[in-house]
Enzyme design. Structure first.
Site, PDB file in Angstrom:
ATOM      1  N   GLU A 114     -31.131   3.634   0.066  1.00 45.10           N
ATOM      2  CA  GLU A 114     -30.470   2.936  -1.046  1.00 45.10           C
ATOM      3  C   GLU A 114     -30.322   1.474  -0.616  1.00 45.10           C
ATOM      4  O   GLU A 114     -29.225   0.974  -0.390  1.00 45.10           O
ATOM      5  CB  GLU A 114     -29.097   3.576  -1.342  1.00 45.10           C
ATOM      6  CG  GLU A 114     -28.435   3.063  -2.613  1.00 45.10           C
ATOM      7  CD  GLU A 114     -27.025   3.641  -2.815  1.00 45.10           C
ATOM      8  OE1 GLU A 114     -26.502   4.304  -1.908  1.00 45.10           O
ATOM      9  OE2 GLU A 114     -26.449   3.392  -3.893  1.00 45.10           O
ATOM     10  N   HIS A 131     -30.963   9.000  -3.700  1.00 46.13           N
ATOM     11  CA  HIS A 131     -31.563   7.711  -4.081  1.00 46.13           C
ATOM     12  C   HIS A 131     -33.009   7.546  -3.616  1.00 46.13           C
ATOM     13  O   HIS A 131     -33.907   7.461  -4.430  1.00 46.13           O
ATOM     14  CB  HIS A 131     -30.720   6.517  -3.597  1.00 46.13           C
ATOM     15  CG  HIS A 131     -29.382   6.457  -4.239  1.00 46.13           C
ATOM     16  ND1 HIS A 131     -29.216   6.153  -5.563  1.00 46.13           N
ATOM     17  CD2 HIS A 131     -28.137   6.686  -3.746  1.00 46.13           C
ATOM     18  CE1 HIS A 131     -27.923   6.197  -5.877  1.00 46.13           C
ATOM     19  NE2 HIS A 131     -27.249   6.526  -4.790  1.00 46.13           N
TER      20      HIS A 131
END
Ligand SMILES: *[C@@H]1O[C@H](CO)[C@@H](O)[C@H](O)[C@H]1NC(C)=O
Ligand SMILES: *[C@@H]1O[C@H](CO)[C@@H](O)[C@H](O)[C@H]1NC(C)=O
Ligand SMILES: *[C@@H]1O[C@H](CO)[C@@H](O)[C@H](O)[C@H]1NC(C)=O
Ligand SMILES: *[C@@H]1O[C@H](CO)[C@@H](O)[C@H](O)[C@H]1NC(C)=O
Ligand SMILES: *[C@@H]1O[C@H](CO)[C@@H](O)[C@H](O)[C@H]1NC(C)=O
Ligand SMILES: [Zn+2]
Length: 498
Positions: free
Chosen positions: A341, A366
């Site tokens: 991320e 993510h």
């Protein structure tokens, strides 16, 4: 030779060359389309009819967007697009569509903002106003002396600008996010300020129970019937001065879940991923490990696994806890790591992706940076590790501006195991999964990607959940029933184009 013969001859040659050209071009396009997420699904007649309706709405929004890019909701900042999305017919179909499961969200960001704000009208809520983030706390007896606590209801009466101020402090949503949050660090600072503000609001045991009940109810209303969520297990307190430890906090979740399933028998359950803050030293990390072992022993069917949370750019990387993580792995712990991320390629946080995969993570939270790592990408595909994409979160937290530039488009175009999830919908004004699914469908797929994409997303959500055996079968059965109801509903209520 007459000119006309010459021209004819030329055309015969050119036309066959161009026919080859077009057929080669066609073949490549077909091949590409056939690789996308959901492309291998075959739709039934009924599904085809629904698809026609869905696609008429999608193409209308896209065509209008090409002509008037300023109207295209999929490419706008969510704070600006939200109201428009709520009027979109694509969105209304996505809301009705059974979405299988929610696999990435966090303990204190699970509900709608409206519900959170409403909680501030409860009796006995106090606020501590100082230079940092506000703190909220319930006191039923006498307030403690660590701050000049003021009664929220009294402040509302006495100071007309207080309520507006409080409202703003519980959300990241602002009129102009580009001015309010110049960098990722700025928006994360505000984000963490909200977590601090709501800790004492939600951490009041009576609220904690109702809040989690509401979280499941809002998912249920959004046609999501199974949940796996992450939590840090913060301190929970009650009016009698009792402080609940992590084990007892999980107990509160568990009891609330049992109650919810009694009230909504077709809800398929929830599991919890223990995901404490990553910005800690080895000693604290070791305590996490002990807490996790205890939780797992006490609630083997409710505790799904382990993760670490917080801004990856500023927290400890996975590599700084490798020894302990390897022990956990040996002990059979399932990991669901947040990783990648970040926009910092080749910097420390960027390598969390590699460590997550090497540690055998079941899913990646993510994975925003994944497409910059071709070898890790191969491993993710080969090991069938799901990537939990949270489009609105990534935009609000400033990894990407226009969702059409979201790197997960690449994963979707190549049928990587992708699921779409909301992260912390409370703090940007989303609710359930539908807003993120809308952005994914409108901005991160190709024009021709259709109902098959959405159907596969729903199946992926179930497929990459931790459900097994009978439970998985039941989740699927329920979903199939709901899918059929959904098709019927669209055919009855949206079938205006014939
Ligand atoms: C919040 O409170 C208002 C006013 O009482 C109510 O109409 C609304 O339904 C509540 N919203 C939620 C999400 O609880
Ligand atoms: C009223 O509340 C606002 C916002 O919290 C604050 O800035 C202001 O100082 C308050 N006014 C008084 C008189 O306390
Ligand atoms: C934990 O200990 C290891 C080995 O001593 C060290 O390399 C690592 O940096 C430490 N982690 C943190 C977060 O301090
Ligand atoms: C590994 O698992 C065993 C059995 O559950 C447990 O007794 C032990 O404490 C665990 N060790 C670590 C380091 O987690
Ligand atoms: C579920 O995942 C397995 C691999 O783990 C795959 O073989 C299967 O096709 C998937 N099912 C669906 C419906 O996507
Ligand atoms: Zn997250």
């Amino acid at each position: 030779m007459s000119t006309s013969v010459k021209i004819l001859g030329f055309c015969a040659f050119l036309c066959s060359v161009s026919a080859d050209y077009w057929s080669e071009r066609d073949a490549i396009l077909k091949k590409e389309a056939s690789r996308a997420l959901g492309a291998h699904l075959r739709l039934s007649d009924r599904e085809e009819k629904v698809n026609k309706i869905l696609m008429s709405y999608k193409l209308k929004e896209l065509d209008d967007g090409m002509l008037h890019p300023e109207n295209f909701l999929g490419g706008q900042h969510f704070f600006k697009a939200k109201k428009g999305i709520e009027r979109s017919k694509v969105f209304s179909i996505i809301q009705k569509l059974p979405k299988g499961a929610s696999l990435h969200s966090h303990d204190t960001g699970l509900v709608s903002y409206e519900y959170l704000y409403n909680l501030t009208y409860m009796d006995n809520l106090y606020v501590c106003i100082n230079s940092g983030p506000y703190r909220l706390h319930f006191f039923t007896d006498k307030v403690n002396g660590d701050c000049e606590w003021q009664l929220v209801s009294a402040l509302r009466r006495l100071n007309s600008s207080f309520d507006d101020d409080l409202k703003k402090r519980l959300t990241l949503a602002v009129d102009n996010p580009y001015v309010a949050y110049p960098t990722t660090n700025d928006v994360w600072k505000a984000f963490e300020g909200i977590f601090m503000a709501v800790a004492g609001l939600l951490g009041y045991a009576p609220v904690w129970r109702e809040y989690f009940y509401e979280a499941m109810k809002e998912l249920y209303e959004d046609n999501v019937k199974y949940l796996e969520f992450r939590g840090i297990l913060p301190e929970v307190y009650d009016g009698n001065g009792k402080i609940y430890n992590q084990y007892e906090v999980v107990g509160l979740y568990y009891d609330t879940l049992k109650k919810f399933v009694l009230d909504y028998p077709d809800f398929q359950g929830a599991k919890f991923i223990y995901a404490p803050n990553r910005k800690v030293d080895n000693k604290t990390f070791h305590e996490y490990l002990e807490i996790f072992e205890k939780l797992k022993r006490g609630y083997p069917n409710f505790i799904a696994g382990f993760d670490l949370v917080g801004q990856e750019d500023l927290g400890s990387p996975l590599s700084s806890f490798i020894d302990e993580l390897l022990i956990m792995k040996q002990n059979g712990t399932e990991f669901f790591f947040h990783a990648g991320e970040t926009n910092w390629q080749g910097e420390t946080p960027d390598f969390n992706l590699l460590d997550a995969v090497l540690l055998g993570t079941k899913r990646i939270g993510h994975g925003f940076a994944l497409i910059k790592h071709p070898e890790v990408m191969k491993l993710v595909k080969h090991k069938d590790i799901a990537v939990e994409i949270c489009p609105i979160s990534n935009q609000v937290l400033k990894l990407v501006d226009d969702a059409r530039n979201h790197p997960a488009s690449v994963l979707i175009a190549n049928d990587y195991p992708v699921v779409i999830a909301p992260d912390d919908p409370t703090f940007w004004g989303a609710r359930g999964l539908s807003y993120d699914w809308y952005v994914a469908f409108m901005a991160m797929t190709s024009r021709g990607d259709d109902l098959r994409f959405l159907k596969q997303l729903a199946m992926n959500a179930i497929n990459y959940s931790t459900t097994t055996g009978n439970q998985r079968e039941e989740v699927y059965e329920q979903w199939e029933k709901d899918w059929s109801t959904f098709l019927e509903d669209v055919l009855i209520n949206d079938n205006v184009i014939g």
